[in-house]
Design an enzyme around this catalytic site. Structure first.
Site, PDB file in Angstrom:
ATOM      1  N   SER A  11      66.799  15.434  20.418  1.00 57.48           N
ATOM      2  CA  SER A  11      65.857  14.614  20.848  1.00 57.48           C
ATOM      3  C   SER A  11      66.073  13.368  21.344  1.00 57.48           C
ATOM      4  O   SER A  11      65.949  12.751  22.688  1.00 57.48           O
ATOM      5  CB  SER A  11      64.573  14.490  20.082  1.00 57.48           C
ATOM      6  N   ARG A  15      67.125  11.544  25.460  1.00 53.16           N
ATOM      7  CA  ARG A  15      66.366  10.267  25.825  1.00 53.16           C
ATOM      8  C   ARG A  15      67.158   9.424  26.189  1.00 53.16           C
ATOM      9  O   ARG A  15      67.402   8.542  27.062  1.00 53.16           O
ATOM     10  CB  ARG A  15      65.208   9.734  24.890  1.00 53.16           C
ATOM     11  N   GLY A  83      63.866  22.651  27.317  1.00 51.16           N
ATOM     12  CA  GLY A  83      62.349  22.093  27.700  1.00 51.16           C
ATOM     13  C   GLY A  83      62.578  20.856  27.577  1.00 51.16           C
ATOM     14  O   GLY A  83      61.556  20.132  28.547  1.00 51.16           O
ATOM     15  N   ARG A 111      58.364  29.247  30.191  1.00 52.10           N
ATOM     16  CA  ARG A 111      57.502  28.175  29.278  1.00 52.10           C
ATOM     17  C   ARG A 111      56.701  27.273  30.242  1.00 52.10           C
ATOM     18  O   ARG A 111      57.066  27.094  31.210  1.00 52.10           O
ATOM     19  CB  ARG A 111      58.505  27.282  28.663  1.00 52.10           C
ATOM     20  N   GLN A 161      57.144  15.849  24.741  1.00 52.18           N
ATOM     21  CA  GLN A 161      57.699  15.847  25.767  1.00 52.18           C
ATOM     22  C   GLN A 161      56.617  15.362  26.714  1.00 52.18           C
ATOM     23  O   GLN A 161      57.119  14.794  27.743  1.00 52.18           O
ATOM     24  CB  GLN A 161      58.177  17.249  25.928  1.00 52.18           C
ATOM     25  N   ASP A 314      59.538  22.063  14.854  1.00 53.31           N
ATOM     26  CA  ASP A 314      60.958  22.805  14.713  1.00 53.31           C
ATOM     27  C   ASP A 314      61.457  23.368  13.622  1.00 53.31           C
ATOM     28  O   ASP A 314      62.274  24.089  13.427  1.00 53.31           O
ATOM     29  CB  ASP A 314      61.885  21.798  15.496  1.00 53.31           C
ATOM     30  N   LYS A 341      57.754  28.093  22.453  1.00 53.03           N
ATOM     31  CA  LYS A 341      58.896  27.575  22.345  1.00 53.03           C
ATOM     32  C   LYS A 341      60.057  28.292  22.993  1.00 53.03           C
ATOM     33  O   LYS A 341      59.857  29.006  23.806  1.00 53.03           O
ATOM     34  CB  LYS A 341      59.227  27.095  20.798  1.00 53.03           C
ATOM     35  N   ARG A 387      66.671  28.624  16.962  1.00 55.76           N
ATOM     36  CA  ARG A 387      66.037  28.141  15.574  1.00 55.76           C
ATOM     37  C   ARG A 387      65.875  29.639  14.749  1.00 55.76           C
ATOM     38  O   ARG A 387      65.741  29.810  13.729  1.00 55.76           O
ATOM     39  CB  ARG A 387      64.863  27.551  15.822  1.00 55.76           C
TER      40      ARG A 387
HETATM   41  C1  S3P Z   1      60.844  17.800  21.555  1.00 55.44           C
HETATM   42  C2  S3P Z   1      59.561  17.931  21.327  1.00 55.44           C
HETATM   43  C3  S3P Z   1      58.941  18.897  20.756  1.00 55.44           C
HETATM   44  C4  S3P Z   1      59.995  20.100  20.086  1.00 55.44           C
HETATM   45  C5  S3P Z   1      61.117  19.949  20.766  1.00 55.44           C
HETATM   46  C6  S3P Z   1      61.909  18.763  21.136  1.00 55.44           C
HETATM   47  C7  S3P Z   1      61.240  16.539  22.245  1.00 55.44           C
HETATM   48  O1  S3P Z   1      58.157  19.644  21.634  1.00 55.44           O
HETATM   49  O2  S3P Z   1      59.324  21.047  19.698  1.00 55.44           O
HETATM   50  O3  S3P Z   1      62.336  20.962  20.272  1.00 55.44           O
HETATM   51  O4  S3P Z   1      62.444  16.050  22.068  1.00 55.44           O
HETATM   52  O5  S3P Z   1      60.501  15.589  22.701  1.00 55.44           O
HETATM   53  P1  S3P Z   1      56.754  19.411  22.327  1.00 55.44           P
HETATM   54  O6  S3P Z   1      56.978  18.115  22.830  1.00 55.44           O
HETATM   55  O7  S3P Z   1      56.447  20.427  23.205  1.00 55.44           O
HETATM   56  O8  S3P Z   1      55.922  19.382  20.883  1.00 55.44           O
END
Ligand code: S3P
Length: 430
Positions: A11, A15, A83, A111, A161, A314, A341, A387
């Site tokens: 994550s 970013r 995603g 998704r 997200q 996760d 997911k 996962r």
């Molecule tokens: C993430 C947010 C989560 C998580 C994903 C990574 C992120 O999803 O499940 O693996 O890096 O912002 P959601 O924002 O859909 O909850």
């Protein structure tokens, strides 16, 4: 005691790369995650015009990111399986006013995207679905003139997200935005934007949180980053699980201990594990430390639901397989998000656990799982989901398991050294 250094947090890596790509100078990023998802983001940032020079080390990627002024429109942004890449890139494009087409692999095309597209459209971004509504591919049109509109958003489900896409759009175009969430999703975007000088604030409110950007007299320039990415707690959780089912202690070094990410530890403590911390520090605005986890004689069952879910979403596949090896019946509720997911994780967990002899009840928003010490045997599949593959890899490496995994190979989406590290944890001797 065995020590594992997990890959750089996925994550935070996404970013850092996206923000470095639009910062006001050259950024240095060390120990980025080296999974396929992070490579998708590197590709996106390069397509947007930034130069990303990478050095691949044994435990991660070091990158120097030199931004450049993005043209009005770029070509295809291929987000692969990621995603986070797709949803954050949508916010970034909306904020920059740059046009592009976004697409991904078969899993990502399945998704939901409306949760990001709608609020960005409400801000004035022009985004079209090419086929099915709510799905990739989408086209973002360049915004030649005019600013985005301010937005106050109250999503029904907490999603980092969605929140991040809105914050990036607001910050990059200099318009105020606010996102009020019913639970506390991960807050890395707020921390990183604030560390770059943007007036972004986050406050907790009841069980949830509010993230807001208010430009005031801010210049709009994001200071470049000089960051060492902490280890990924979501990857680390699999190694902790592998140690626990084998009755071993483990050290996890230089891991992110962000309170919006470490909820899994509380559950492991409820299951009887002893957790302690060493070397606590703050790096790039993120808490980092070493976790030491020691196993109980037998793992106990757990009941999980409510707003806690957002802080360990996760880690639920891992917790579900640990539940199968604990004493008693565990329950997971309020986790319907697991169905959207990388795969329908509730369905795959139920299907695979049933195939190997575990008693499971599938619920719309979770699972009930009966723990057992009986031999678990059978064939499982990952559904193309990293996962799910890693969770059953952990269970297969537990005592009294005779589990065969079909079509292994997607762990590398987030954790390329997973099988190597798993072997080290399960075969390690003092
Ligand atoms: C993430 C947010 C989560 C998580 C994903 C990574 C992120 O999803 O499940 O693996 O890096 O912002 P959601 O924002 O859909 O909850």
């Amino acid at each position: 005691m065995i020590a594992v250094r997990p890959p750089g947090d996925k994550s935070i890596s996404h970013r850092a790369l996206l923000i470095a790509g639009v910062a006001d100078g050259v950024s240095t990023l060390r120990h980025l995650g080296d999974g396929a998802d992070v490579w998708s983001t590197i590709g996106v940032v390069r397509t947007l015009g930034a130069t990303v020079d990478v050095v691949e080390g044994p435990t991660g990627i070091d990158a120097t990111v030199t931004p450049s002024v993005a043209p009005d429109a770029v070509g295809l942004l291929d987000c692969g399986n990621s995603g986070t890449t797709a949803r954050l890139a949508l916010g970034l494009l909306a904020g920059l006013g740059v046009g592009a087409r976004l697409d991904g692999d078969g899993s990502l095309r399945g998704r939901p995207m409306r949760r990001v597209v709608y609020p960005l459209q409400a801000m004035g971004a022009r985004i079209d679905h090419e086929g099915e509504a709510d799905r990739l591919p989408v086209t973002v049109h360049p915004r030649a003139t005019g600013a985005l509109r301010t937005l106050r958003h109250r999503p029904r489900v907490a999603s980092a997200q969605v929140k991040s896409a809105i914050l990036l759009a607001g910050v990059l175009d200099g318009v105020a935005v606010e996102v009020r969430e019913p639970a506390r999703s991960r807050d890395h975007t707020e921390r990183m934007l604030a560390a770059c000088g943007a007036p972004v604030e986050r406050r907790e409110e009841g069980e949830g949180a509010v993230a807001a950007f208010e430009p005031g007299s801010w210049s709009g320039a994001l200071r470049p980053l000089d960051l060492e990415i902490p280890g990924d707690p979501s990857s680390a959780a699999f190694m902790i699980g592998a140690a626990l089912v084998n009755g071993r202690p483990i050290r996890i070094e230089a891991v992110s201990d962000n309170p919006t990410r470490n909820g899994v530890l509380e559950v492991l403590e409820e299951m009887g594990a002893a957790v302690s911390r060493e070397n606590e520090t703050i790096s790039g605005g993120e808490p980092v430390c070493t976790w030491i986890v020691e196993p109980p004689d037998r793992l106990r069952s757990f009941d999980l639901g409510g707003t806690r879910i957002a802080g360990l979403i996760d880690e639920l596949p891992l917790l579900a397989v640990l539940a199968a090896r604990s004493v008693g019946r565990s329950s997971i509720r309020d986790a319907a998000e697991l169905r959207v997911k990388e795969s329908d994780r509730i369905a795959w967990l139920a299907r695979n656990l049933t195939r190997i002899g575990v008693t499971v009840t599938e619920r719309p928003d979770g699972l009930d799982i009966e723990g057992t010490s009986a031999r678990l045997a059978g064939r499982v599949e990952s559904g193309g989901d990293h996962r799910i593959e890693m969770a059953f890899g952990v269970l297969a490496a537990a005592p009294a398991s005779d589990i065969e995994q079909e079509g292994r190979g997607c762990a590398a989406v987030s954790y390329p050294r997973f099988w190597e590290d798993l072997r080290a944890v399960t075969t390690w001797t003092e």
